[in-house]
Scaffold this motif. Structure first.
Motif, PDB file in Angstrom:
ATOM      1  N   ILE A   4       0.833  -1.202   0.000  1.00 56.87           N
ATOM      2  CA  ILE A   4       0.000   0.000   0.000  1.00 56.87           C
ATOM      3  C   ILE A   4       0.866   1.250   0.000  1.00 56.87           C
ATOM      4  O   ILE A   4       1.810   1.368   0.790  1.00 56.87           O
ATOM      5  CB  ILE A   4      -0.935   0.009   1.228  1.00 56.87           C
ATOM      6  CG1 ILE A   4      -1.820  -1.248   1.229  1.00 56.87           C
ATOM      7  CG2 ILE A   4      -1.801   1.268   1.247  1.00 56.87           C
ATOM      8  CD1 ILE A   4      -2.662  -1.406   2.485  1.00 56.87           C
ATOM      9  N   ILE A   5       0.551   2.179  -0.897  1.00 51.98           N
ATOM     10  CA  ILE A   5       1.130   3.525  -0.835  1.00 51.98           C
ATOM     11  C   ILE A   5       0.344   4.321   0.201  1.00 51.98           C
ATOM     12  O   ILE A   5      -0.886   4.317   0.192  1.00 51.98           O
ATOM     13  CB  ILE A   5       1.037   4.239  -2.196  1.00 51.98           C
ATOM     14  CG1 ILE A   5       1.893   3.531  -3.254  1.00 51.98           C
ATOM     15  CG2 ILE A   5       1.484   5.699  -2.073  1.00 51.98           C
ATOM     16  CD1 ILE A   5       1.751   4.123  -4.646  1.00 51.98           C
ATOM     17  N   GLN A   6       1.052   5.038   1.093  1.00 51.07           N
ATOM     18  CA  GLN A   6       0.399   5.789   2.168  1.00 51.07           C
ATOM     19  C   GLN A   6       0.822   7.256   2.116  1.00 51.07           C
ATOM     20  O   GLN A   6       2.006   7.557   1.969  1.00 51.07           O
ATOM     21  CB  GLN A   6       0.747   5.155   3.516  1.00 51.07           C
ATOM     22  CG  GLN A   6       0.244   3.727   3.595  1.00 51.07           C
ATOM     23  CD  GLN A   6       0.758   2.924   4.791  1.00 51.07           C
ATOM     24  OE1 GLN A   6       0.334   1.790   4.998  1.00 51.07           O
ATOM     25  NE2 GLN A   6       1.660   3.474   5.577  1.00 51.07           N
ATOM     26  N   ILE A   7      -0.160   8.131   2.250  1.00 45.58           N
ATOM     27  CA  ILE A   7       0.060   9.571   2.098  1.00 45.58           C
ATOM     28  C   ILE A   7      -0.495  10.308   3.307  1.00 45.58           C
ATOM     29  O   ILE A   7      -1.653  10.112   3.685  1.00 45.58           O
ATOM     30  CB  ILE A   7      -0.630  10.086   0.819  1.00 45.58           C
ATOM     31  CG1 ILE A   7       0.011   9.464  -0.427  1.00 45.58           C
ATOM     32  CG2 ILE A   7      -0.579  11.610   0.747  1.00 45.58           C
ATOM     33  CD1 ILE A   7      -0.783   9.713  -1.704  1.00 45.58           C
ATOM     34  N   GLU A   8       0.309  11.179   3.906  1.00 46.71           N
ATOM     35  CA  GLU A   8      -0.117  12.016   5.036  1.00 46.71           C
ATOM     36  C   GLU A   8       0.293  13.463   4.769  1.00 46.71           C
ATOM     37  O   GLU A   8       1.476  13.772   4.654  1.00 46.71           O
ATOM     38  CB  GLU A   8       0.502  11.495   6.335  1.00 46.71           C
ATOM     39  CG  GLU A   8       0.669  12.498   7.460  1.00 46.71           C
ATOM     40  CD  GLU A   8      -0.610  13.182   7.922  1.00 46.71           C
ATOM     41  OE1 GLU A   8      -1.721  12.743   7.559  1.00 46.71           O
ATOM     42  OE2 GLU A   8      -0.500  14.185   8.629  1.00 46.71           O
ATOM     43  N   THR A   9      -0.708  14.345   4.642  1.00 43.42           N
ATOM     44  CA  THR A   9      -0.437  15.758   4.360  1.00 43.42           C
ATOM     45  C   THR A   9      -1.349  16.682   5.166  1.00 43.42           C
ATOM     46  O   THR A   9      -1.614  17.805   4.745  1.00 43.42           O
ATOM     47  CB  THR A   9      -0.642  16.043   2.856  1.00 43.42           C
ATOM     48  OG1 THR A   9      -1.968  15.652   2.470  1.00 43.42           O
ATOM     49  CG2 THR A   9       0.377  15.300   2.001  1.00 43.42           C
ATOM     50  N   ALA A  10      -1.839  16.223   6.296  1.00 40.64           N
ATOM     51  CA  ALA A  10      -2.829  16.992   7.059  1.00 40.64           C
ATOM     52  C   ALA A  10      -2.243  18.187   7.796  1.00 40.64           C
ATOM     53  O   ALA A  10      -2.980  19.086   8.200  1.00 40.64           O
ATOM     54  CB  ALA A  10      -3.547  16.085   8.056  1.00 40.64           C
ATOM     55  N   THR A  11      -0.926  18.206   7.989  1.00 39.09           N
ATOM     56  CA  THR A  11      -0.266  19.301   8.703  1.00 39.09           C
ATOM     57  C   THR A  11       0.900  19.794   7.850  1.00 39.09           C
ATOM     58  O   THR A  11       0.953  19.537   6.651  1.00 39.09           O
ATOM     59  CB  THR A  11       0.244  18.836  10.078  1.00 39.09           C
ATOM     60  OG1 THR A  11       1.266  17.840   9.887  1.00 39.09           O
ATOM     61  CG2 THR A  11      -0.882  18.234  10.912  1.00 39.09           C
ATOM     62  N   TYR A  70      -6.602  22.592   5.182  1.00 38.98           N
ATOM     63  CA  TYR A  70      -7.435  22.503   3.981  1.00 38.98           C
ATOM     64  C   TYR A  70      -6.568  22.235   2.751  1.00 38.98           C
ATOM     65  O   TYR A  70      -6.841  21.308   1.979  1.00 38.98           O
ATOM     66  CB  TYR A  70      -8.223  23.804   3.802  1.00 38.98           C
ATOM     67  CG  TYR A  70      -9.088  23.830   2.563  1.00 38.98           C
ATOM     68  CD1 TYR A  70     -10.415  23.413   2.608  1.00 38.98           C
ATOM     69  CD2 TYR A  70      -8.584  24.301   1.348  1.00 38.98           C
ATOM     70  CE1 TYR A  70     -11.212  23.437   1.473  1.00 38.98           C
ATOM     71  CE2 TYR A  70      -9.376  24.330   0.216  1.00 38.98           C
ATOM     72  CZ  TYR A  70     -10.685  23.896   0.283  1.00 38.98           C
ATOM     73  OH  TYR A  70     -11.472  23.920  -0.838  1.00 38.98           O
ATOM     74  N   THR A  71      -5.537  23.037   2.564  1.00 32.88           N
ATOM     75  CA  THR A  71      -4.690  22.878   1.377  1.00 32.88           C
ATOM     76  C   THR A  71      -3.941  21.558   1.394  1.00 32.88           C
ATOM     77  O   THR A  71      -3.870  20.857   0.377  1.00 32.88           O
ATOM     78  CB  THR A  71      -3.692  24.048   1.287  1.00 32.88           C
ATOM     79  OG1 THR A  71      -4.418  25.285   1.234  1.00 32.88           O
ATOM     80  CG2 THR A  71      -2.821  23.925   0.047  1.00 32.88           C
ATOM     81  N   GLY A  72      -3.375  21.194   2.546  1.00 32.90           N
ATOM     82  CA  GLY A  72      -2.630  19.941   2.635  1.00 32.90           C
ATOM     83  C   GLY A  72      -3.500  18.733   2.344  1.00 32.90           C
ATOM     84  O   GLY A  72      -3.116  17.834   1.584  1.00 32.90           O
ATOM     85  N   LEU A  73      -4.692  18.699   2.928  1.00 31.48           N
ATOM     86  CA  LEU A  73      -5.600  17.582   2.693  1.00 31.48           C
ATOM     87  C   LEU A  73      -6.022  17.513   1.229  1.00 31.48           C
ATOM     88  O   LEU A  73      -6.105  16.431   0.640  1.00 31.48           O
ATOM     89  CB  LEU A  73      -6.832  17.710   3.584  1.00 31.48           C
ATOM     90  CG  LEU A  73      -6.618  17.497   5.077  1.00 31.48           C
ATOM     91  CD1 LEU A  73      -7.893  17.838   5.847  1.00 31.48           C
ATOM     92  CD2 LEU A  73      -6.202  16.062   5.372  1.00 31.48           C
ATOM     93  N   ARG A  74      -6.299  18.663   0.644  1.00 37.33           N
ATOM     94  CA  ARG A  74      -6.716  18.701  -0.755  1.00 37.33           C
ATOM     95  C   ARG A  74      -5.620  18.123  -1.661  1.00 37.33           C
ATOM     96  O   ARG A  74      -5.901  17.346  -2.575  1.00 37.33           O
ATOM     97  CB  ARG A  74      -7.032  20.141  -1.159  1.00 37.33           C
ATOM     98  CG  ARG A  74      -7.584  20.290  -2.569  1.00 37.33           C
ATOM     99  CD  ARG A  74      -7.844  21.739  -2.874  1.00 37.33           C
ATOM    100  NE  ARG A  74      -6.618  22.531  -2.791  1.00 37.33           N
ATOM    101  CZ  ARG A  74      -6.591  23.859  -2.868  1.00 37.33           C
ATOM    102  NH1 ARG A  74      -7.712  24.532  -2.985  1.00 37.33           N
ATOM    103  NH2 ARG A  74      -5.437  24.493  -2.796  1.00 37.33           N
ATOM    104  N   ILE A  75      -4.369  18.476  -1.391  1.00 37.39           N
ATOM    105  CA  ILE A  75      -3.256  17.972  -2.198  1.00 37.39           C
ATOM    106  C   ILE A  75      -3.088  16.469  -2.000  1.00 37.39           C
ATOM    107  O   ILE A  75      -2.914  15.714  -2.960  1.00 37.39           O
ATOM    108  CB  ILE A  75      -1.957  18.716  -1.835  1.00 37.39           C
ATOM    109  CG1 ILE A  75      -2.046  20.177  -2.287  1.00 37.39           C
ATOM    110  CG2 ILE A  75      -0.742  18.035  -2.461  1.00 37.39           C
ATOM    111  CD1 ILE A  75      -0.936  21.059  -1.744  1.00 37.39           C
ATOM    112  N   GLY A  76      -3.142  16.027  -0.748  1.00 37.76           N
ATOM    113  CA  GLY A  76      -2.971  14.602  -0.469  1.00 37.76           C
ATOM    114  C   GLY A  76      -4.045  13.745  -1.095  1.00 37.76           C
ATOM    115  O   GLY A  76      -3.764  12.716  -1.729  1.00 37.76           O
TER     116      GLY A  76
END
Length: 227
Positions: A4-11, A70-76
């Protein structure tokens, strides 16, 4: 078997990982402002190369769904969706605060109290929830303005560990003998590995076309006042 590829961009942390059967086999992350858009796909390519994998080897994509930036989640989420469409693979959405709590329990496996992840939401407001040692939700995720009375009832009879960038700014007002604070970064894609594998095994996928991040609060665009 699940890769699984995993992505975290919430912060402010931009993080990508590869897991195999619930274990992280490659990780790339960096904490800095405004790097997600330019760095995330590069980080994904780097962890794929580190793991010695081709995109055809991937079984699913997991993304930290929020709450958070908002921006980080949108990108992720946009990146995760793009991968799913291109590879024809399922999408897994992981609750960001639960992921943070999972990371704390990995770091502190013998801890028996409660975990309170906090994500900075400006001023004295945080996105937060409360979890027990088994990662079960004790109180629902919410946006809270923190003061000296916050969590008083819970702290009266429970040890609570406050974690995340939101906890740092709240430390001064949450002084209690049962309160502790950690400065470890738990907004890392590696902390999604167990949760994403469990979701994959249970076929808990979200609709790639219609899934949206869990922003928790509406994004409000303000216009600067004229001087």
């Amino acid at each position: 078997m699940a890769i699984i590829i995993q992505i975290e961009t919430a912060t402010q942390v931009c993080s990508a990982a590869i897991s195999e059967n619930g274990k992280t086999i490659a990780l790339k992350e960096e904490k800095a402002s405004n790097i997600h858009a330019g760095s995330l796909t590069l980080f994904i390519k780097e962890v794929m190369d580190t793991a010695g994998l081709q995109f055809a080897d991937i079984d699913a994509v997991a993304v930290s769904k929020g709450p958070g930036s908002y921006t980080g989640l949108r990108i992720g989420v946009s990146t995760a969706k793009g991968l799913c469409f291109a590879l024809d693979k399922p999408l897994i959405a992981i609750d960001t605060l639960q992921m943070m709590a999972a990371g704390f329990m990995i770091d502190q496996p013998y801890y028996s109290g409660m975990v309170c992840p906090m994500i900075d939401a400006r001023r004295m407001e945080v996105f937060t929830g409360l979890y027990d040692k088994d990662l079960k939700e004790v109180t629902p995720v919410a946006a809270q303005i923190i003061d000296e009375h916050s969590f008083a009832e819970v702290l009266a009879s429970n040890n609570v560990s406050f974690i995340g960038d939101g906890a740092e700014k709240c430390k001064a007002v949450l002084q209690h003998e049962h309160a502790s604070f950690s400065d470890v970064n738990f907004n890392s894609a590696t902390n999604m590995s167990k949760l994403s594998y469990e979701a994959f095994a249970a076929a808990k996928f979200v609709d790639v076309a219609y899934f949206e991040p869990f922003y928790l609060k509406d994004f409000v665009l303000t216009t600067p006042k004229k001087r």
